[in-house]
Motif scaffolding. Sequence first.
Motif, short mmCIF file in Angstrom:
data_model
loop_
_atom_site.label_atom_id
_atom_site.label_comp_id
_atom_site.label_asym_id
_atom_site.label_seq_id
_atom_site.Cartn_x
_atom_site.Cartn_y
_atom_site.Cartn_z
N MET A 298 1.86 -1.35 0.65
CA MET A 298 0.47 -1.72 0.94
C MET A 298 -0.37 -1.57 -0.33
N LYS A 299 -1.54 -2.17 -0.32
CA LYS A 299 -2.46 -1.98 -1.43
C LYS A 299 -2.92 -0.53 -1.44
N ALA A 300 -2.68 0.17 -2.53
CA ALA A 300 -2.93 1.61 -2.59
C ALA A 300 -4.35 1.90 -3.07
N ALA B 41 -7.01 15.57 -3.26
CA ALA B 41 -5.60 15.71 -2.92
C ALA B 41 -5.20 14.71 -1.84
N VAL B 42 -6.11 14.48 -0.90
CA VAL B 42 -5.85 13.50 0.17
C VAL B 42 -5.77 12.10 -0.42
N ASN B 43 -6.67 11.77 -1.33
CA ASN B 43 -6.63 10.47 -2.03
C ASN B 43 -5.28 10.25 -2.68
N ARG B 44 -4.81 11.26 -3.40
CA ARG B 44 -3.56 11.13 -4.15
C ARG B 44 -2.37 10.96 -3.21
N ALA B 45 -2.36 11.73 -2.14
CA ALA B 45 -1.27 11.60 -1.16
C ALA B 45 -1.31 10.23 -0.47
N ASP B 46 -2.52 9.75 -0.16
CA ASP B 46 -2.66 8.44 0.48
C ASP B 46 -2.16 7.33 -0.44
N CYS B 47 -2.46 7.43 -1.73
CA CYS B 47 -1.99 6.41 -2.69
C CYS B 47 -0.46 6.32 -2.67
N GLU C 167 -7.52 2.68 -7.23
CA GLU C 167 -6.28 2.05 -6.76
C GLU C 167 -5.10 2.45 -7.64
N MET C 168 -4.04 2.92 -7.00
CA MET C 168 -2.79 3.13 -7.71
C MET C 168 -2.12 1.77 -7.87
N GLU D 194 0.75 1.26 -10.11
CA GLU D 194 2.17 1.37 -10.42
C GLU D 194 2.70 2.73 -10.01
N LEU D 195 3.91 2.73 -9.46
CA LEU D 195 4.62 3.95 -9.11
C LEU D 195 6.10 3.73 -9.34
N THR D 196 6.69 4.46 -10.29
CA THR D 196 8.12 4.41 -10.53
C THR D 196 8.65 5.84 -10.44
N PRO D 197 9.94 6.04 -10.56
CA PRO D 197 10.46 7.41 -10.47
C PRO D 197 9.81 8.39 -11.43
N ASP D 198 9.34 7.90 -12.59
CA ASP D 198 8.78 8.85 -13.57
C ASP D 198 7.42 8.43 -14.11
N TYR D 199 6.76 7.49 -13.45
CA TYR D 199 5.51 6.94 -14.00
C TYR D 199 4.53 6.59 -12.89
N ILE D 200 3.25 6.87 -13.13
CA ILE D 200 2.19 6.52 -12.20
C ILE D 200 1.00 5.97 -13.01
N ARG D 201 0.39 4.92 -12.48
CA ARG D 201 -0.84 4.40 -13.08
C ARG D 201 -1.88 4.20 -12.00
N VAL D 202 -3.11 4.65 -12.27
CA VAL D 202 -4.21 4.51 -11.32
C VAL D 202 -5.40 3.87 -12.02
N GLN D 203 -5.95 2.83 -11.41
CA GLN D 203 -7.22 2.28 -11.87
C GLN D 203 -8.30 3.09 -11.16
N VAL D 204 -8.83 4.07 -11.87
CA VAL D 204 -9.73 5.04 -11.23
C VAL D 204 -11.08 4.41 -10.91
N THR D 205 -11.64 3.68 -11.86
CA THR D 205 -12.87 2.90 -11.65
C THR D 205 -12.65 1.56 -12.37
N PRO D 206 -13.56 0.59 -12.21
CA PRO D 206 -13.38 -0.67 -12.94
C PRO D 206 -13.31 -0.48 -14.45
N GLN D 207 -13.90 0.61 -14.96
CA GLN D 207 -13.95 0.84 -16.41
C GLN D 207 -12.99 1.93 -16.89
N SER D 208 -12.24 2.55 -16.00
CA SER D 208 -11.38 3.65 -16.43
C SER D 208 -10.04 3.65 -15.70
N SER D 209 -9.00 4.09 -16.41
CA SER D 209 -7.67 4.17 -15.81
C SER D 209 -7.01 5.49 -16.21
#
Length: 215
Positions: free
Chosen positions: A55-57, A41-47, A68-69, A71-86
């Motif tokens: 800043m780089k999230a 939860a802290v990771n998500r809030a920090d992103c 790393e997050m 993209e963040l728009t009013p209705d969309y979020i994208r996170v690169q969770v690991t180098p091989q997964s998003s």
Amino acid sequence: MMKKSVIFLFIICMWIVSVQAQQAKKCFTNMPDSLSPLLTAVNRADCIDFMESKMKAEVTNRFGGKSEMTELTPDYIRVQVTPQSSWQMKLLALNDSTNIICTVSTACAPACDSGLHFYTTDWKELPTTSYLPALPAMNDFIVSAPDTVDIYEYQEAIRQADMLLMKADLSGKDATLTFTFTTPDYMEKEAAEKLKPFLRRPITYTWKEGRFTSL
């Protein structure tokens, strides 16, 4: 009077965008840990905080890796969770007052393959078939045999594609969902080259009247 009306409409539009942004952020930060095995939860809030501060999230996830997050728009979020997964999330309107969440989890090893899920805004899972009646099938990505091609050559090329893999992408700009055929990425290079001439473009679905339908 006209000027006041324009200002009023502008304020209303800004309020709607603000509410959507707060809802997207709220859904993300309130996501149950069971649905976010690597991000706390802290990771998500920090992103969210990093993105809003321009800043780089990037955060250190539960396993000590970097997430790393992007993209963040009013209705969309994208996170690169690991180098091989998003991971992607999109808020979709069912009606004027109700949204649902669509998520896409993608793993690449090396060919990418995605899984989709739908949830209420408080993260109760919904049946996928209610909002995406049918996923693309293998034949949807492959053209019929052209008259100018040897039928045996065509059949041999198709036979090599013995596993359906596809990458899904939600759009941060509009309510579309695109599937890209990734089976060739796991095939031998020569077999993939023989299959290439018979492949269709990625398939796009659009959100309309509470469900995704193909264009």
